[in-house]
Structures are given as structure tokens and as C-alpha cells.
Write an enzyme that holds these catalytic residues in place. Structure first.
Site, mmCIF file in Angstrom:
data_model
loop_
_atom_site.group_PDB
_atom_site.id
_atom_site.type_symbol
_atom_site.label_atom_id
_atom_site.label_comp_id
_atom_site.label_asym_id
_atom_site.label_seq_id
_atom_site.Cartn_x
_atom_site.Cartn_y
_atom_site.Cartn_z
ATOM 1 N N GLY A 72 6.144 49.703 12.426
ATOM 2 C CA GLY A 72 8.014 49.465 12.379
ATOM 3 C C GLY A 72 8.585 50.623 13.696
ATOM 4 O O GLY A 72 9.457 50.382 14.094
ATOM 5 N N ASN A 156 15.749 49.651 2.840
ATOM 6 C CA ASN A 156 14.175 49.546 1.947
ATOM 7 C C ASN A 156 14.021 50.721 0.565
ATOM 8 O O ASN A 156 13.627 50.467 0.104
ATOM 9 C CB ASN A 156 12.766 50.719 3.233
ATOM 10 C CG ASN A 156 13.578 51.945 3.426
ATOM 11 O OD1 ASN A 156 14.218 51.860 4.459
ATOM 12 N ND2 ASN A 156 12.922 52.806 3.200
ATOM 13 N N GLN A 184 12.111 45.734 6.421
ATOM 14 C CA GLN A 184 11.740 45.266 4.530
ATOM 15 C C GLN A 184 11.997 43.714 4.934
ATOM 16 O O GLN A 184 11.322 43.048 3.476
ATOM 17 C CB GLN A 184 12.992 46.097 4.103
ATOM 18 C CG GLN A 184 12.360 47.373 4.252
ATOM 19 C CD GLN A 184 11.226 47.566 3.105
ATOM 20 O OE1 GLN A 184 10.330 46.867 2.129
ATOM 21 N NE2 GLN A 184 10.191 49.163 3.434
ATOM 22 N N SER A 204 6.777 45.184 10.562
ATOM 23 C CA SER A 204 5.503 46.029 10.138
ATOM 24 C C SER A 204 4.429 44.548 9.495
ATOM 25 O O SER A 204 4.472 44.602 8.475
ATOM 26 C CB SER A 204 6.134 47.384 9.777
ATOM 27 O OG SER A 204 5.222 47.927 9.431
ATOM 28 N N HIS A 206 2.139 45.810 7.435
ATOM 29 C CA HIS A 206 1.901 46.014 5.529
ATOM 30 C C HIS A 206 2.541 46.444 4.931
ATOM 31 O O HIS A 206 2.107 46.708 3.731
ATOM 32 C CB HIS A 206 1.031 48.005 6.156
ATOM 33 C CG HIS A 206 2.168 48.751 6.181
ATOM 34 N ND1 HIS A 206 2.456 49.984 5.110
ATOM 35 C CD2 HIS A 206 3.093 49.375 7.463
ATOM 36 C CE1 HIS A 206 3.331 50.581 5.548
ATOM 37 N NE2 HIS A 206 3.715 50.660 6.910
ATOM 38 N N THR A 242 -5.084 49.070 24.976
ATOM 39 C CA THR A 242 -5.604 48.184 24.824
ATOM 40 C C THR A 242 -5.362 47.739 23.335
ATOM 41 O O THR A 242 -5.140 48.567 22.281
ATOM 42 C CB THR A 242 -7.891 48.383 24.287
ATOM 43 O OG1 THR A 242 -7.416 49.426 26.026
ATOM 44 C CG2 THR A 242 -8.326 47.462 23.954
ATOM 45 N N CYS A 330 7.711 57.944 3.262
ATOM 46 C CA CYS A 330 7.728 58.794 5.234
ATOM 47 C C CYS A 330 8.519 59.980 4.727
ATOM 48 O O CYS A 330 8.535 60.547 4.963
ATOM 49 C CB CYS A 330 8.408 58.068 6.171
ATOM 50 S SG CYS A 330 8.003 56.079 6.649
HETATM 51 N N1 PLP Z 1 12.138 50.179 8.887
HETATM 52 C C1 PLP Z 1 11.837 49.901 7.863
HETATM 53 C C2 PLP Z 1 12.652 50.116 6.701
HETATM 54 C C3 PLP Z 1 10.430 51.309 6.545
HETATM 55 O O1 PLP Z 1 11.181 50.993 5.448
HETATM 56 C C4 PLP Z 1 9.319 51.242 7.886
HETATM 57 C C5 PLP Z 1 8.132 51.649 6.461
HETATM 58 O O2 PLP Z 1 8.505 52.456 5.304
HETATM 59 C C6 PLP Z 1 9.788 52.085 8.899
HETATM 60 C C7 PLP Z 1 10.855 51.509 9.917
HETATM 61 C C8 PLP Z 1 8.528 52.174 9.608
HETATM 62 O O3 PLP Z 1 7.428 50.871 9.941
HETATM 63 P P1 PLP Z 1 6.104 51.862 10.094
HETATM 64 O O4 PLP Z 1 5.173 52.302 9.084
HETATM 65 O O5 PLP Z 1 5.328 50.018 10.026
HETATM 66 O O6 PLP Z 1 5.656 52.664 11.555
#
Ligand code: PLP
Length: 384
Positions: A72, A156, A184, A204, A206, A242, A330
Site C-alpha cells: 500500500g 484504518n 482496507q 495491500s 497482507h 525483479t 504504523c
Molecule cells: N493505507 C492504509 C489505509 C493502511 O491501513 C496501510 C497499512 O496499515 C497502508 C496504507 C500501508 O500498506 P502497506 O503496509 O502494504 O505498505
């Protein structure tokens, strides 16, 4: 292995066993470089293209619109850089509750180049005033200044949803570029990206039981994507390096599974969210909720009464083996708490914890977490 009660699925999810099985051959047998012209390389290239097709199908777009990235953050950065550097955007409209992957990127452009920005502040419930957005678009359109609008589909931390169709229509009306951070929602909601009139959307892997370090950027055919990462000609000259073949296979499989099972899984996860909301209301006096009832079903942001600082509450939960977060993963460790909760003006009224659920969460997990929280608030667990 220690058993955790994992209620932080908006931070990340466990890799699905079926996704892992799909990925493994691309780490062992089919390890070729997709740019190599011999058969081993062609096998890897074919896997990438098959997954590009299945991802595109799930999102209602053409495979030509899908670019694989490292997640993301990279997708958001690429979209914003392309809008500013190639598409002539001189003004960025975003909001104070965006993920840092958007907010800090926008701030950096505004500090270091001749780009201006407007940061919209939502209501305490997290809703944006779309009239304010339209007024700004009218003003910039009259001045002949091209805008980028970057607004997330679901927040999020509290799960509030944007009226993405309405924003898409406004952007079209005033000739603005529209990017949405859909990290999300892609994998959690049925999405028809064409309908939303987006130029860019980020996802994203994960967040929906795919591997970490995988993502996509959707770019409409109305824009030519330019690379953020410069080097070789991978991803049709738009993202050098790659390819993460096993990761791409994992992303594709995870999205396929989540969309195939979406009706049952979303109903199940929604029921867990409601269970926790009701159980907390009954067992903890003065608890309140930052997540709207009709917000994203995976997230429940809870405001606990002023009894103890958020960090202490999270420490108690951690000691009880319960994984939850104060804001986004984060931003944990940064000073001053969650920028989202601060922007909503909720920081002084108690401590906020985000619980988030997945198909792997059980009703027992929810019951145990509620029991632990009641014990904490009845001080049966000594406050350290
Ligand atoms: N944007 C949102 C709304 C997210 O919740 C997150 C991850 O917490 C990201 C971006 C970042 O994604 P990534 O962890 O794949 O870099």
C-alpha cells in the site's frame, strides 16, 4: 507456541494456508526470473500474467490497469508522484485522517515543491463534508489549477467509509485526478473500480490473508503511469525491479479466495463486530464507539472511560495475550498518540483501542477479550 487472542487484523492478517500452498512452488521449483527468455523464466512470467488477470477480474477492470507493487505504501507514493510529476496536478486535496503513507507524502510535496494542499478535517464521526470538497474543486477549477484528490475508501483506525462514488463524480465534474487508498477495502468489499471513476487505487495483500510486501496500484487507462522506482522495464516500464513472483501469486490467490468467500465471511465477521460492541456496552460503563454502525465491518474502535491512559490499557491487554492497537500499527511508538483520534478531537475523552476481526477470529476470542477488559476496568487486575 503462546496462544494469542488476535484482534488486530486491520494491522495485518495471518497468511491463509491455501495462499501459502499456491506460493511455495514459486519459491522452489519455478524460481526463474520472469525477464529470462528460457522456459523457467517464462513459467514465472506466465504466473504473473495469470494473477494480473484474476486480480483485474475481481476488481472489474482490465489487466492492463493492474501494476504489482510492494504494498500500500508504495502504491500510494507512486500514484501521488505520478499525479504531481506527470499529470500536472498543482494542488492536492486530502484529509487529516489519511494513513501516513498518503498524509506524509502529500506534506512532503507541499514543503519541497511548488505544490499546494488542502487538508480536509472530518466531523468527530469521521465524515468529510463533501460540499467543502466541491467548493475547493470549484475554486481551483476557476483558477485553472489541476487538483489531485487523494481520499481513503475506509479509514484504518475507525472504519468510517467514504462515499467513493460521489467523490468520483465530483472529480470528474471538475477535471481532478482521483486517487483512493483502498488498502482496507480491496479484499473486504466487493469493488467495481470502473464505477468509482478513479484514476488510481491502492491495495495491500497482507490485509486480506496474503503475504506482506505485496500490493497493487490500479491506474486507469486515462492516465499513463510513470515509475517511482526506476531501473529495468518490468511492469510495462512502470515499476522497475525483479518481480516478487511468489508474492504476486500469493496476492492473486488471497484476493480470489476473499472475493469467492466474501458473502459468508463478511456476514460472519460483521456478527463478531456486533457481538463485541454489544458485550462491551453491557459490561463496561460509559464505553462508547468511534466506529459508525454502518462502517467497515472489520473494525471496531472503542473509547474507554478516562480511567487509565491508553498505553497502560494496551499493556494490560498485552499481558493478557490480547493483540489490539491504540491506532494504526504504523504509528505505534510515535509520540502524541494516533493522528486520526487527535484529528477527530477524541484524544482527551478517554483511551481508544482498535479491535479488528477476520475470518480466523472466533466468538470465544471476543468473549475472552471482553472478559479481560471487564476485569481490567473492575480493577481485579492490579493497575501497574
Ligand atoms: N493505507 C492504509 C489505509 C493502511 O491501513 C496501510 C497499512 O496499515 C497502508 C496504507 C500501508 O500498506 P502497506 O503496509 O502494504 O505498505
Amino acid at each position: 507456541m503462546k496462544k494469542y487472542i488476535y484482534l488486530d487484523n486491520a494491522a495485518t492478517t495471518a497468511l491463509d494456508a491455501e495462499v501459502l500452498s499456491a506460493m511455495l512452488p514459486y519459491l522452489t521449483e519455478h524460481y526463474g526470473n520472469p525477464s529470462s527468455s528460457y522456459a523457467l523464466g517464462r513459467e514465472a512470467k506466465a504466473a504473473i500474467e495469470a494473477n494480473r488477470k484474476s486480480v483485474a477480474l475481481a476488481l472489474g477492470v482490465s489487466p492492463l490497469n493492474i501494476y504489482f507493487t510492494s504494498g500500500g505504501t508504495e502504491s500510494n507514493n507512486t500514484a501521488i508522484a505520478c499525479a504531481v510529476n506527470e499529470l500536472g496536478c498543482k494542488h492536492i486535496i486530502t484529509s487529516s485522517i489519511e494513513h501516513h503513507a498518503v498524509l506524509n507524502t502529500v506534506k512532503r510535496y507541499c514543503e519541497r515543491s511548488a505544490i499546494d494542499c488542502t487538508i480536509l478535517t472530518p466531523s468527530t464521526q469521521g465524515f468529510l463534508n463533501l460540499q467543502e470538497l466541491e467548493d475547493k474543486l470549484i475554486e481551483k477549477n476557476r483558477e485553472g489549477i489541476k487538483c489531485l484528490v487523494s481520499l481513503m475508501h475506509a479509514n484504518n483506525e475507525i472504519g468510517v467509509l467514504l462515499d467513493i462514488e460521489k467523490v468520483g463524480n465530483l472529480c470528474e465534474k471538475y477535471d481532478a485526478i482521483f486517487h483512493s487508498d483502498c488498502v482496507q477495502t480491496i479484499g473486504h468489499l466487493e469493488m467495481d473500480l470502473k464505477k468509482y471513476k478513479l484514476h488510481f487505487a491502492s491495495a495491500s495483500g497482507h490485509k486480506f490473508h496474503g503475504p506482506k510486501g505485496t500490493g497493487i496500484l490500479y491506474a486507469s487507462e486515462r492516465v499513463k503511469l510513470s515509475p517511482l522506482i526506476i531501473g529495468g522495464g518490468q511492469e510495462r516500464q512502470s515499476r522497475a525491479g525483479t518481480e516478487n513472483v511468489a508474492g504476486i501469486v500469493g496476492f492473486g490467490k488471497a484476493l480470489e479466495l476473499s472475493m469467492r468467500n466474501h458473502p459468508e465471511e463478511s456476514t460472519y465477521i460483521r456478527s463478531l463486530n456486533e457481538l463485541m460492541r454489544n458485550a462491551l456496552s453491557q459490561s463496561i460503563p460509559d464505553v462508547s464507539f468511534n466506529s459508525p454502525i454502518d462502517g467497515l465491518y472489520t473494525v471496531l474502535s472503542v473509547n474507554f472511560p478516562n480511567a487509565m491512559p491508553g498505553s497502560l490499557l494496551l499493556a494490560h491487554l498485552d499481558r493478557a495475550g490480547i493483540c489490539a492497537s491504540g491506532g494504526s500499527a504504523c504509528s505505534s511508538g510515535s509520540d502524541g498518540g494516533s493522528h486520526v483520534i487527535n484529528a477527530l478531537g477524541l484524544s482527551s475523552s478517554g483511551s481508544t483501542v482498535r479491535f479488528s476481526f477476520s475470518k480466523l477470529t472466533s466468538a470465544t476470542d471476543v468473549d475472552e477479550a471482553v472478559r479481560a477488559l471487564s476485569a481490567i476496568f473492575q480493577s481485579t487486575v492490579p493497575v501497574a
